[in-house]
Design a protein around this motif. Structure first.
Motif, PDB file in Angstrom:
ATOM      1  N   GLU A   1       0.815  -1.218   0.000  1.00 52.66           N
ATOM      2  CA  GLU A   1       0.000   0.000   0.000  1.00 52.66           C
ATOM      3  C   GLU A   1       0.847   1.267   0.000  1.00 52.66           C
ATOM      4  O   GLU A   1       2.014   1.261   0.399  1.00 52.66           O
ATOM      5  CB  GLU A   1      -0.921   0.008   1.214  1.00 52.66           C
ATOM      6  CG  GLU A   1      -1.910  -1.146   1.256  1.00 52.66           C
ATOM      7  CD  GLU A   1      -2.902  -1.083   0.110  1.00 52.66           C
ATOM      8  OE1 GLU A   1      -3.905  -0.361   0.224  1.00 52.66           O
ATOM      9  OE2 GLU A   1      -2.660  -1.757  -0.916  1.00 52.66           O
ATOM     10  N   ASP A   2       0.220   2.380  -0.421  1.00 48.75           N
ATOM     11  CA  ASP A   2       0.894   3.675  -0.334  1.00 48.75           C
ATOM     12  C   ASP A   2       0.840   4.166   1.111  1.00 48.75           C
ATOM     13  O   ASP A   2       0.323   3.466   2.007  1.00 48.75           O
ATOM     14  CB  ASP A   2       0.257   4.684  -1.295  1.00 48.75           C
ATOM     15  CG  ASP A   2      -1.235   4.910  -1.019  1.00 48.75           C
ATOM     16  OD1 ASP A   2      -1.737   4.455   0.035  1.00 48.75           O
ATOM     17  OD2 ASP A   2      -1.900   5.538  -1.857  1.00 48.75           O
ATOM     18  N   VAL A   3       1.372   5.372   1.353  1.00 51.90           N
ATOM     19  CA  VAL A   3       1.421   5.896   2.732  1.00 51.90           C
ATOM     20  C   VAL A   3       0.022   6.002   3.332  1.00 51.90           C
ATOM     21  O   VAL A   3      -0.198   5.628   4.484  1.00 51.90           O
ATOM     22  CB  VAL A   3       2.132   7.265   2.770  1.00 51.90           C
ATOM     23  CG1 VAL A   3       1.989   7.904   4.152  1.00 51.90           C
ATOM     24  CG2 VAL A   3       3.613   7.114   2.427  1.00 51.90           C
ATOM     25  N   LYS A   4      -0.949   6.474   2.538  1.00 53.25           N
ATOM     26  CA  LYS A   4      -2.314   6.604   3.068  1.00 53.25           C
ATOM     27  C   LYS A   4      -2.877   5.246   3.444  1.00 53.25           C
ATOM     28  O   LYS A   4      -3.540   5.095   4.479  1.00 53.25           O
ATOM     29  CB  LYS A   4      -3.229   7.288   2.064  1.00 53.25           C
ATOM     30  CG  LYS A   4      -4.636   7.485   2.598  1.00 53.25           C
ATOM     31  CD  LYS A   4      -5.529   8.237   1.620  1.00 53.25           C
ATOM     32  CE  LYS A   4      -6.938   8.387   2.189  1.00 53.25           C
ATOM     33  NZ  LYS A   4      -7.839   9.123   1.260  1.00 53.25           N
TER      34      LYS A   4
ATOM     35  N   ARG B   1      -1.289   2.661   4.437  1.00 54.94           N
ATOM     36  CA  ARG B   1      -0.650   2.236   5.686  1.00 54.94           C
ATOM     37  C   ARG B   1      -1.209   3.013   6.877  1.00 54.94           C
ATOM     38  O   ARG B   1      -1.418   2.456   7.958  1.00 54.94           O
ATOM     39  CB  ARG B   1       0.867   2.427   5.582  1.00 54.94           C
ATOM     40  CG  ARG B   1       1.496   1.540   4.507  1.00 54.94           C
ATOM     41  CD  ARG B   1       2.930   1.938   4.192  1.00 54.94           C
ATOM     42  NE  ARG B   1       3.357   1.301   2.952  1.00 54.94           N
ATOM     43  CZ  ARG B   1       4.354   0.412   2.851  1.00 54.94           C
ATOM     44  NH1 ARG B   1       5.041   0.067   3.929  1.00 54.94           N
ATOM     45  NH2 ARG B   1       4.676  -0.109   1.687  1.00 54.94           N
ATOM     46  N   MET B   2      -1.463   4.296   6.652  1.00 50.38           N
ATOM     47  CA  MET B   2      -2.054   5.105   7.718  1.00 50.38           C
ATOM     48  C   MET B   2      -3.427   4.569   8.109  1.00 50.38           C
ATOM     49  O   MET B   2      -3.765   4.521   9.297  1.00 50.38           O
ATOM     50  CB  MET B   2      -2.169   6.570   7.271  1.00 50.38           C
ATOM     51  CG  MET B   2      -0.842   7.289   7.142  1.00 50.38           C
ATOM     52  SD  MET B   2      -1.023   8.955   6.462  1.00 50.38           S
ATOM     53  CE  MET B   2      -1.932   9.756   7.794  1.00 50.38           C
TER      54      MET B   2
ATOM     55  N   LYS C   1       8.234   4.246   4.521  1.00 49.55           N
ATOM     56  CA  LYS C   1       6.818   4.578   4.290  1.00 49.55           C
ATOM     57  C   LYS C   1       5.989   4.279   5.527  1.00 49.55           C
ATOM     58  O   LYS C   1       5.121   5.065   5.920  1.00 49.55           O
ATOM     59  CB  LYS C   1       6.270   3.775   3.104  1.00 49.55           C
ATOM     60  CG  LYS C   1       6.515   4.377   1.743  1.00 49.55           C
ATOM     61  CD  LYS C   1       5.762   3.562   0.704  1.00 49.55           C
ATOM     62  CE  LYS C   1       5.928   4.155  -0.690  1.00 49.55           C
ATOM     63  NZ  LYS C   1       5.191   3.377  -1.701  1.00 49.55           N
ATOM     64  N   THR C   2       6.237   3.125   6.125  1.00 47.99           N
ATOM     65  CA  THR C   2       5.476   2.739   7.313  1.00 47.99           C
ATOM     66  C   THR C   2       5.797   3.647   8.487  1.00 47.99           C
ATOM     67  O   THR C   2       4.893   4.045   9.244  1.00 47.99           O
ATOM     68  CB  THR C   2       5.760   1.274   7.675  1.00 47.99           C
ATOM     69  OG1 THR C   2       5.215   0.434   6.650  1.00 47.99           O
ATOM     70  CG2 THR C   2       5.127   0.896   9.004  1.00 47.99           C
TER      71      THR C   2
ATOM     72  N   GLU D   1       6.725   6.782   8.336  1.00 48.66           N
ATOM     73  CA  GLU D   1       6.034   8.049   8.076  1.00 48.66           C
ATOM     74  C   GLU D   1       4.542   7.925   8.386  1.00 48.66           C
ATOM     75  O   GLU D   1       3.952   8.794   9.045  1.00 48.66           O
ATOM     76  CB  GLU D   1       6.213   8.471   6.615  1.00 48.66           C
ATOM     77  CG  GLU D   1       5.465   9.755   6.284  1.00 48.66           C
ATOM     78  CD  GLU D   1       5.437  10.077   4.796  1.00 48.66           C
ATOM     79  OE1 GLU D   1       4.611  10.938   4.397  1.00 48.66           O
ATOM     80  OE2 GLU D   1       6.214   9.475   4.040  1.00 48.66           O
ATOM     81  N   ALA D   2       3.943   6.828   7.907  1.00 42.38           N
ATOM     82  CA  ALA D   2       2.503   6.626   8.112  1.00 42.38           C
ATOM     83  C   ALA D   2       2.158   6.569   9.593  1.00 42.38           C
ATOM     84  O   ALA D   2       1.212   7.225  10.055  1.00 42.38           O
ATOM     85  CB  ALA D   2       2.057   5.350   7.413  1.00 42.38           C
TER      86      ALA D   2
ATOM     87  N   ARG E   1       2.531   9.964  11.440  1.00 41.11           N
ATOM     88  CA  ARG E   1       1.440  10.886  11.122  1.00 41.11           C
ATOM     89  C   ARG E   1       0.158  10.495  11.842  1.00 41.11           C
ATOM     90  O   ARG E   1      -0.584  11.356  12.334  1.00 41.11           O
ATOM     91  CB  ARG E   1       1.227  10.932   9.608  1.00 41.11           C
ATOM     92  CG  ARG E   1       2.344  11.668   8.875  1.00 41.11           C
ATOM     93  CD  ARG E   1       2.234  11.528   7.361  1.00 41.11           C
ATOM     94  NE  ARG E   1       1.000  12.128   6.844  1.00 41.11           N
ATOM     95  CZ  ARG E   1       0.690  12.168   5.541  1.00 41.11           C
ATOM     96  NH1 ARG E   1       1.510  11.623   4.649  1.00 41.11           N
ATOM     97  NH2 ARG E   1      -0.436  12.743   5.143  1.00 41.11           N
ATOM     98  N   VAL E   2      -0.104   9.215  11.924  1.00 37.63           N
ATOM     99  CA  VAL E   2      -1.300   8.742  12.624  1.00 37.63           C
ATOM    100  C   VAL E   2      -1.198   9.026  14.115  1.00 37.63           C
ATOM    101  O   VAL E   2      -2.168   9.480  14.742  1.00 37.63           O
ATOM    102  CB  VAL E   2      -1.516   7.238  12.366  1.00 37.63           C
ATOM    103  CG1 VAL E   2      -2.552   6.666  13.340  1.00 37.63           C
ATOM    104  CG2 VAL E   2      -1.975   7.015  10.933  1.00 37.63           C
TER     105      VAL E   2
END
Length: 276
Positions: free
Chosen positions: A167-170, A172-173, A222-223, A225-226, A229-230
Motif C-alpha cells: 500500500e501507499d502511505v495513506k 498504511r495510515m 513509508k510505514t 512516516e505513516a 502521522r497517525v
C-alpha cells in the motif's frame, strides 16, 4: 324659585365645559399611563439587550481565553476552566455549549478528564504528541489522547508493515488508524499490543500474527512516516474498526464482513468497515 332656575341654567351652561375638562384630563392620564408603560417596557428591553450584550461579550472573552495556546496560560488553568464549565453545566445556550466543546476538543480533553479535573491529567491532555509521561509516549487516536509504550509503537509499526506491504502511505495510515480506533473502542482491548495480538478463541484478529509475517517484516520508511502521522492525530478512517483484502480473503470471511458490518470505503486493496 326664580333663583333656582337661574342656578340650573348656569349649571347647564358650564356642564359641557366640565365634561370636556374631565374627558381631557382622563385622556391625558391615560396617555400618561401608556407612556409610562412604554417607557418601562423600553427600559426593560434596553436592560435585556444590555445583559445579552454583556453576556455575549463575556462568552466571547471566555472563548478567546480558552482558545489561547496552553503554554501561554498558568499551569493547567486553560483546560481546567473549560472542564469546570462543562462539568458544572455552566453553559447557557446550545451554541455556547457547542463552541466550548469545540474549543475543548481542540485540546484533546477526554471525557474522563472532564470528570476528574486532575491537574496532572489536564496538563497531560494539553501536552503535544510525542511528550513523554512516566515512560510512556503521548499520542492521538484522531482527537483522542493516548499513552503508549515504545513496545506498543514497535508493534504498530510491524503490523502496519505486514498488513499493508503493497500500500501507499495513506493505505498504511488507514491500517494504523483501525488499530487505534480499536484501542479507544469499548469493544476491543485498551492497548495497541493487546489489540494486535487479540485472539477470539479460534484465531487471531490480524492474519500476519497467525501466519507469521509479523515476525519477518522489515519496517520501511513509508510505514514509519505513516505511523508517525497517525500518532500525531491524522485520521481519515471514518471510524473504521475492520479492513479486509477481498482478493485474498476466504469467501466465508468476506461474507461475514458483507452481512455483519457496515461498509465504509475502499483504498488500495483494502475495504474498510465498521459496526452496524
Amino acid at each position: 324659585m326664580k333663583d333656582g332656575k337661574i342656578f340650573l341654567r348656569k349649571v347647564r351652561a358650564v356642564a359641557p365645559v366640565i365634561l370636556v375638562f374631565i374627558m381631557v384630563t382622563g385622556i391625558a392620564a391615560g396617555y400618561g399611563r401608556q407612556d409610562s408603560a412604554r417607557q418601562a417596557l423600553a427600559a426593560k428591553s434596553t436592560e435585556k439587550e444590555n445583559r445579552t450584550e454583556a453576556k455575549k461579550s463575556m462568552v466571547e472573552f471566555q472563548l478567546a481565553y480558552l482558545n489561547q495556546p496552553f503554554g501561554e496560560q498558568s499551569s493547567g488553568s486553560l483546560l481546567k476552566a473549560a472542564a469546570c464549565r462543562i462539568v458544572s453545566k455552566n453553559l447557557t445556550t446550545e451554541t455556547e455549549q457547542s463552541e466550548v466543546y469545540d474549543v475543548v476538543s481542540t485540546h484533546a480533553l477526554a471525557k474522563d478528564v472532564m470528570e476528574t479535573l486532575e491537574q496532572e491529567t489536564l496538563e497531560l491532555m494539553a501536552s503535544p504528541a510525542g511528550s513523554v509521561w512516566g515512560g510512556k509516549i503521548k499520542v492521538y487516536a484522531g482527537k483522542t489522547p493516548l499513552l503508549i509504550t515504545e513496545d506498543d509503537k514497535e508493534v504498530l509499526l510491524r503490523i502496519v508493515e505486514a498488513e499493508a506491504t503493497s500500500e501507499d502511505v495513506k493505505g498504511r495510515m488507514l491500517v494504523a488508524n483501525v488499530v487505534l480506533n480499536r484501542v479507544v473502542s469499548e469493544r476491543f482491548p485498551d492497548s495497541i499490543t493487546e489489540v494486535v495480538f487479540q485472539n477470539n478463541g479460534s484465531t487471531y484478529q490480524f492474519s500476519p500474527i497467525k501466519d507469521g509475517r509479523y515476525w519477518t517484516v522489515k519496517v520501511s520508511e513509508k510505514t514509519v512516516e505513516a505511523v508517525e502521522r497517525v500518532l500525531a492525530g491524522e485520521d481519515e478512517s471514518r471510524g473504521a474498526l475492520y479492513f479486509a483484502a477481498r482478493s485474498m480473503a476466504e469467501e466465508k470471511a468476506m461474507r461475514w464482513f458483507d452481512t455483519s458490518l457496515k461498509y465504509l470505503f475502499r483504498h488500495g486493496v483494502h475495504e474498510f468497515f465498521t459496526d452496524k
